[in-house]
Motif scaffolding. Structure first.
Motif: not given
Length: 335
Positions: A124-136
């Motif tokens: 779950v944190p890997a998915a959340v972190y990846s989504v956040q990085q994609n937004f950035k």
């Protein structure tokens, strides 16, 4: 994304998740003692989530750091297992006289069981972190496109005058040759600087050897102005056909000449360019001039930082030191 917004999103998500986990228990009136193991499990999972989200993935979720990533994930699982054992098998037993696993449970089964329960809060944190990085990344790309459009417009608007000035300098150079070799050489140096700025490659990248030639012409032009008391030590090591963003190095030299002292033989302006593999190190140091400064030119640190962030995101380091007498900048690039 601002920190307050991120914190708010996290709070809303956790409230939603916990409401889903414990909503039925609250409705049915399940006691705190009956929910003790679920509560301890969820607390440890939340801790595991933020260990991964704030430390493991930001530092090690990179292609060149796969071994470190695997190692820290194993460490996180070990922390999960140890924390759960401490709370449910030791503290709960001493405080409430109960434990989640019997004393006869094999250690291998206990470890395998807890690895299973820890996996979800690794993913779950890997998915959340990846989504956040994609937004950035998307926001950064959008800003970069806007900057490119603005730069292209500014470049097109500035084409007439620079070309006119460059052609005029060539004409003046021809007129100056019979009058003064020194004057003609100064005009030639200035013409070289103009040609370099006008002939930038389409992708904005040039060979380091060309960038060094530009720096040498710039320094030579200043030497004509201040000689014989002009002391600059410029050295290069490992410079070949590596590529670098055009005009990336000149702002540091310009600022050194603008704010430094070029006439002190004991404290010359020192410029060092070193290439080691894909690592570029550019160091400029100067004695600080306390005379009145010229505010009409020069490139501010804000602009330098902005350009570095756009062209070399997460691939640069800019170190600045100022002890009151000496000002030193060190730029490190992965090229």
């Amino acid at each position: 994304m601002k920190e307050t917004k991120i914190i708010t999103i996290h709070l809303i998500c956790w409230i939603t998740v916990l409401a889903y986990f414990y909503g039925e228990a609250l409705i049915e009136g399940v006691t705190l003692r009956q929910s003790a193991f679920s509560i301890s499990m969820n607390i440890i999972q939340v801790i595991e989530f933020y260990i991964c989200y704030l430390w493991v993935y930001p530092r090690f979720l990179k292609r060149e750091k796969i071994p470190q990533l695997v190692g820290t994930i194993i460490l996180t699982i070990a922390i999960f297992i140890a924390s759960r054992y401490l709370i449910e098998q030791v503290l709960y037993k001493n405080w409430f006289g109960m434990q989640n696993y019997s004393d006869e449970t094999p250690i291998s089964k206990y470890i395998a069981d807890n690895i299973y329960y820890s996996l979800a809060f690794l993913v779950v944190p890997a998915a959340v972190y990846s989504v956040q990085q994609n937004f950035k990344t998307e926001i950064a790309n959008r800003k970069l496109k806007d900057e490119v459009v603005k730069s292209e417009l500014a470049f097109l608007k500035s084409q007439i005058n620079p070309h006119f000035l460059y052609n005029t300098l060539n004409y003046v150079y021809a007129l100056a040759i019979p009058v003064s070799d020194k004057l003609a050489n100064a005009i030639l140096r200035l013409s070289d600087l103009m040609r370099y700025t006008l002939n930038e490659s389409p992708d904005g990248m040039v060979t380091l050897s060309k960038e060094v030639e530009y720096l040498e012409s710039y320094i030579a032009l200043f030497e004509m102005r201040f000689e014989p008391k002009f002391y600059v030590d410029f050295s290069t090591v490992g410079v070949a056909e590596q590529k670098v963003a055009a005009l990336m190095l000149i702002p540091f030299v310009e600022n050194a000449f603008k704010h430094g002292v070029v006439s002190d033989e004991k404290h010359p302006i020192r410029i060092k360019l070193r290439i080691n593999g894909k690592r570029l190190s550019f160091e400029v140091s100067n004695k600080i001039s306390h005379a009145q400064k010229d505010h009409s030119s020069g490139v501010g640190l804000v602009n330098i930082h902005r350009r570095l962030d756009l062209i070399y995101p997460e691939k640069h380091e800019l170190l600045i030191s100022n002890n009151g007498n000496t000002y030193k900048t060190t730029l490190i690039l992965n090229i």
